[in-house]
Enzyme design. Sequence first.
Site, PDB file in Angstrom:
ATOM      1  N   CYS A   1      16.345  13.655  47.558  1.00  0.00           N
ATOM      2  CA  CYS A   1      17.035  12.785  48.352  1.00  0.00           C
ATOM      3  C   CYS A   1      17.369  11.518  47.723  1.00  0.00           C
ATOM      4  O   CYS A   1      18.288  10.746  48.086  1.00  0.00           O
ATOM      5  CB  CYS A   1      15.848  12.141  49.256  1.00  0.00           C
ATOM      6  SG  CYS A   1      15.253  13.486  50.529  1.00  0.00           S
TER       7      CYS A   1
ATOM      8  N   LYS B   1      20.640  23.374  48.494  1.00  0.00           N
ATOM      9  CA  LYS B   1      20.607  23.805  47.148  1.00  0.00           C
ATOM     10  C   LYS B   1      19.034  23.875  46.411  1.00  0.00           C
ATOM     11  O   LYS B   1      18.846  24.748  45.682  1.00  0.00           O
ATOM     12  CB  LYS B   1      21.304  22.716  46.240  1.00  0.00           C
ATOM     13  CG  LYS B   1      22.625  22.522  46.326  1.00  0.00           C
ATOM     14  CD  LYS B   1      23.158  21.495  45.828  1.00  0.00           C
ATOM     15  CE  LYS B   1      24.795  21.038  46.261  1.00  0.00           C
ATOM     16  NZ  LYS B   1      25.250  19.572  45.769  1.00  0.00           N
TER      17      LYS B   1
ATOM     18  N   CYS C   1      11.721  10.518  45.664  1.00  0.00           N
ATOM     19  CA  CYS C   1      12.274  11.930  45.784  1.00  0.00           C
ATOM     20  C   CYS C   1      13.597  12.112  45.094  1.00  0.00           C
ATOM     21  O   CYS C   1      14.435  11.527  45.549  1.00  0.00           O
ATOM     22  CB  CYS C   1      12.154  12.456  47.271  1.00  0.00           C
ATOM     23  SG  CYS C   1      12.896  14.122  47.371  1.00  0.00           S
TER      24      CYS C   1
ATOM     25  N   HIS D   1      27.376  25.072  49.714  1.00  0.00           N
ATOM     26  CA  HIS D   1      26.640  26.120  50.322  1.00  0.00           C
ATOM     27  C   HIS D   1      27.059  25.980  51.930  1.00  0.00           C
ATOM     28  O   HIS D   1      27.930  25.270  52.305  1.00  0.00           O
ATOM     29  CB  HIS D   1      25.040  26.035  50.390  1.00  0.00           C
ATOM     30  CG  HIS D   1      24.599  24.764  50.697  1.00  0.00           C
ATOM     31  ND1 HIS D   1      24.479  24.141  51.949  1.00  0.00           N
ATOM     32  CD2 HIS D   1      23.900  23.672  49.836  1.00  0.00           C
ATOM     33  CE1 HIS D   1      24.065  22.983  51.892  1.00  0.00           C
ATOM     34  NE2 HIS D   1      23.385  22.651  50.865  1.00  0.00           N
TER      35      HIS D   1
ATOM     36  N   CYS E   1       8.119  15.658  50.143  1.00  0.00           N
ATOM     37  CA  CYS E   1       9.366  15.145  50.777  1.00  0.00           C
ATOM     38  C   CYS E   1       9.622  16.177  51.814  1.00  0.00           C
ATOM     39  O   CYS E   1       9.653  17.367  51.418  1.00  0.00           O
ATOM     40  CB  CYS E   1      10.530  14.824  49.968  1.00  0.00           C
ATOM     41  SG  CYS E   1      12.012  14.434  51.163  1.00  0.00           S
TER      42      CYS E   1
ATOM     43  N   HIS F   1      12.858  17.920  51.079  1.00  0.00           N
ATOM     44  CA  HIS F   1      12.855  18.669  49.762  1.00  0.00           C
ATOM     45  C   HIS F   1      11.374  19.343  49.492  1.00  0.00           C
ATOM     46  O   HIS F   1      10.944  18.853  48.502  1.00  0.00           O
ATOM     47  CB  HIS F   1      13.332  17.985  48.598  1.00  0.00           C
ATOM     48  CG  HIS F   1      14.911  17.695  48.915  1.00  0.00           C
ATOM     49  ND1 HIS F   1      15.481  16.769  49.532  1.00  0.00           N
ATOM     50  CD2 HIS F   1      16.056  18.328  48.589  1.00  0.00           C
ATOM     51  CE1 HIS F   1      16.613  16.391  49.582  1.00  0.00           C
ATOM     52  NE2 HIS F   1      17.082  17.552  48.961  1.00  0.00           N
TER      53      HIS F   1
ATOM     54  N   LYS G   1      16.036  26.200  56.254  1.00  0.00           N
ATOM     55  CA  LYS G   1      17.325  25.387  56.031  1.00  0.00           C
ATOM     56  C   LYS G   1      18.067  25.927  54.927  1.00  0.00           C
ATOM     57  O   LYS G   1      17.352  26.083  53.609  1.00  0.00           O
ATOM     58  CB  LYS G   1      16.793  24.027  55.896  1.00  0.00           C
ATOM     59  CG  LYS G   1      17.997  22.949  55.218  1.00  0.00           C
ATOM     60  CD  LYS G   1      17.479  21.710  54.920  1.00  0.00           C
ATOM     61  CE  LYS G   1      18.538  20.801  54.364  1.00  0.00           C
ATOM     62  NZ  LYS G   1      17.920  19.371  53.591  1.00  0.00           N
TER      63      LYS G   1
ATOM     64  N   HIS H   1      26.943  22.795  53.711  1.00  0.00           N
ATOM     65  CA  HIS H   1      28.183  21.952  53.221  1.00  0.00           C
ATOM     66  C   HIS H   1      29.125  22.559  54.228  1.00  0.00           C
ATOM     67  O   HIS H   1      30.000  21.705  54.825  1.00  0.00           O
ATOM     68  CB  HIS H   1      28.646  21.879  51.835  1.00  0.00           C
ATOM     69  CG  HIS H   1      27.747  21.409  50.851  1.00  0.00           C
ATOM     70  ND1 HIS H   1      26.998  22.137  49.961  1.00  0.00           N
ATOM     71  CD2 HIS H   1      26.899  20.274  50.848  1.00  0.00           C
ATOM     72  CE1 HIS H   1      26.209  21.576  49.171  1.00  0.00           C
ATOM     73  NE2 HIS H   1      26.134  20.159  49.817  1.00  0.00           N
TER      74      HIS H   1
END
Length: 509
Positions: free
Chosen positions: A131, A298, A128, A18, A145, A148, A295, A21
């Site tokens: 992570c 994924k 998580c 994405h 988290c 996430h 943000k 990255h």
Amino acid sequence: MPKFYLTTAIDYSNGEPHLGHALEKVGADCIARYHRLRGDDVHYVMGMDEHGQKVAQAAEKGGLPPQAWVDRIATRFAETWRRLECSNDDWIRTTEPRHARSVTAFIERIRARNPDDVFAGEYEGWYCVGCEEFKQAAQIVDGHCIEHPTLTLQRTKETNYFFRLSRYATRIHDLITRGEFRVEPEIRRNEVLRLLEDGLEDVSISRARFAWGIPFPGAPDHTVYVWFDALINYITAAGFPEPGYERLWPADVHVIGKGITRLHCALWPAMLLSADLPLPRMVWAHGYVQWGGAKVSKSAGGTLSVDEAIDYHGVDALRYFLLREVGFENDGDFTWERFDARYTSELADTIGNLVSRALTMIVNYRGGTVPRDPCGYDTRLEAAARGALASYARAMDAQRVQEGAAQLVALASAANRYIEETTPYKLAKQPGKEAELDSVLANLARTLARLAVLAQPFLPATAGSVWETVGAPHTLAGVRLRDLDALDPAGWRVWKPPILFPKPRLAAS
């Protein structure tokens, strides 16, 4: 030739690449290309993080064995980075045999030098999967988290092997404050220092009854915790544990996202200290790409693809926009409207317009041959060029790629103003102005050649096109920053360039 070893974070094999990255990889590639311009011996490494629970879950969901899954994902990522003109020298995957050997040797080295740093124990906490990490209370908000928030934390209790991370907090803090281990930019350094001041907890470095990973040395029913495994990739790619890895290690810069600073600036240096190995010289933690105020990730879902963003204005335009608009320090928004605005005002109307005007005039007024400057290079344009060159070097030496990109626009804008001030299109019509016109055209050709060199880290294809159309007799790849003062394009044969940046269509809905 100075060595410059640069790495990016390796990407999880649990989904498509994405824009988050892409920002990291393009930014690191820009830094690598700049250091090649400086004449450094660059070794730039990217790769894939292919072990862990969420990778195994993604493979199961996709109906494939884990190895087949990660092979497919690695191919997809590698294709994307090739399309974005990433110039990495190595591509490491944590499922490679060289990495398994490295991880095993690293843990055995810790046990040999600091036997008490690895011990068996029981741990219970909130895990998580996103992570691949147990979360402390400060990392949990409303039961989720902070990295996430759409995923559910799992209460996990295991008997594992642990690493005595708590032993190293003060030592790492001292190394950072003395500048021996740099964490940049400053906002990230301050965050890490506060974390270290609060103290560190010992961490689990193995997972029991979980097969998809590297076997933990001496404990075949355990696999190495995915982050402990993944961090070691940086020294694996340098050649560890084989003789000669010291040629590249320590790394000069680790480029990572701000969400994994704790692991790279606390756990990783502690691991290296325990193994009696040198620390990387710097960790650079960039911000996030945001889409619709959130943000890009994924786990969040609903984001545009890298391919869609490339197709909109092209590879070079996307590289430029990510580094110029989003930047490499703080969070930044990606919108089609801002992409159009930067593309039109800076790429098409400033850089593209300059190249078209200057080369067309050389073709029309001097038959395509760059004249020799009979007057000496014009101090007005030369001063602007030298100022841009100096600001560019200062910014790029400090990884301030957003500021470096701004100097391309500054130099092109100065050259466009120079055209308006000297009016070569009027000089061409006035008898007796041949020498003055030659001087103006020579100055413009020299500026275009310099601009092509400076643009290469940001706009590699465009820079190559400009360098070729300005008629340089040697390849752009062989040019160094130190060559720019003596650059003299007199006698080069130019031709009218294609439109470098066609005007955009309407913004996407």
